[in-house]
Design an enzyme around this catalytic site. Sequence first.
Site, PDB file in Angstrom:
ATOM      1  CG  ASP A 196      -2.057   2.122   6.624  1.00  0.00           C
ATOM      2  OD1 ASP A 196      -2.502   3.128   7.207  1.00  0.00           O
ATOM      3  OD2 ASP A 196      -2.283   1.878   5.420  1.00  0.00           O
ATOM      4  CG  ASP A 251      -1.679   7.704   0.444  1.00  0.00           C
ATOM      5  OD1 ASP A 251      -1.161   8.831   0.454  1.00  0.00           O
ATOM      6  OD2 ASP A 251      -2.121   7.159  -0.586  1.00  0.00           O
ATOM      7  CG  ASP A 275      -1.743   1.194   1.401  1.00  0.00           C
ATOM      8  OD1 ASP A 275      -2.378   1.602   0.423  1.00  0.00           O
ATOM      9  OD2 ASP A 275      -1.771   1.756   2.512  1.00  0.00           O
TER      10      ASP A 275
END
EC number: 3.1.3.18
Length: 219
Positions: free
Chosen positions: A168, A10, A8
């Site tokens: 995250d 961001d 991922d």
Amino acid sequence: MIRTVVFDLDGTLVNSAPDLQAAANRMLGDLGHGPIELETVIGFIGNGVEMLVRRCLRHVGQDPQDLGRALALFQGYYARDLTTLTRPYPGVLTLLETLREAGLVLGLCTNKPEKPARDLCQSLDIDKFFQVILGGDTLAVRKPDPAPLRHVVAALGGTAPETLYVGDSETDYLTTRRAGIRFAYFEGGYQRTPIAGFKPDLKVAEMGDLARRILQPTT
């Protein structure tokens, strides 16, 4: 044995929230609203830019049904300041270099639109690590639909059993469960609420620790 690692963006590789907040607050100012705090914006990240803008509008009490102008304002401001405040998390550059030198194949699967994702990675000089970069508007669907992640893995020549996805958020976790791919959870990202039934395959508090966990899985 992990041969393919997909990330991922961001909240995982880069802390982009300050620039996203700045663009959101400029947009809101043009629409006659006051600014919103960084922690609030962080809670809005993860489901694509359109959802981020919708959540900002709802937060200030504006009807998000007419999204066009707000979205155009946000995208214009953000495009001009993609990396003014955005930086890779500590240990990320070393992690990517180490994995590449070890012969692993790396890709990126994000819900950020593809162009700003590519521009951001180029500006921070991390695009060179990824053989495939897929954004939230590359396909007709985005995470947590498993299709984007499966698409990246296939484009990299990988297989699900030999792939690790690093993220995250709950969105990232759900994506991996639906794709049948192992998940490494970065604890320093943007997830602010508990995830129901959360059982990641790995947890790392610092990105610098992830290379060892991947390359020496028994330690």
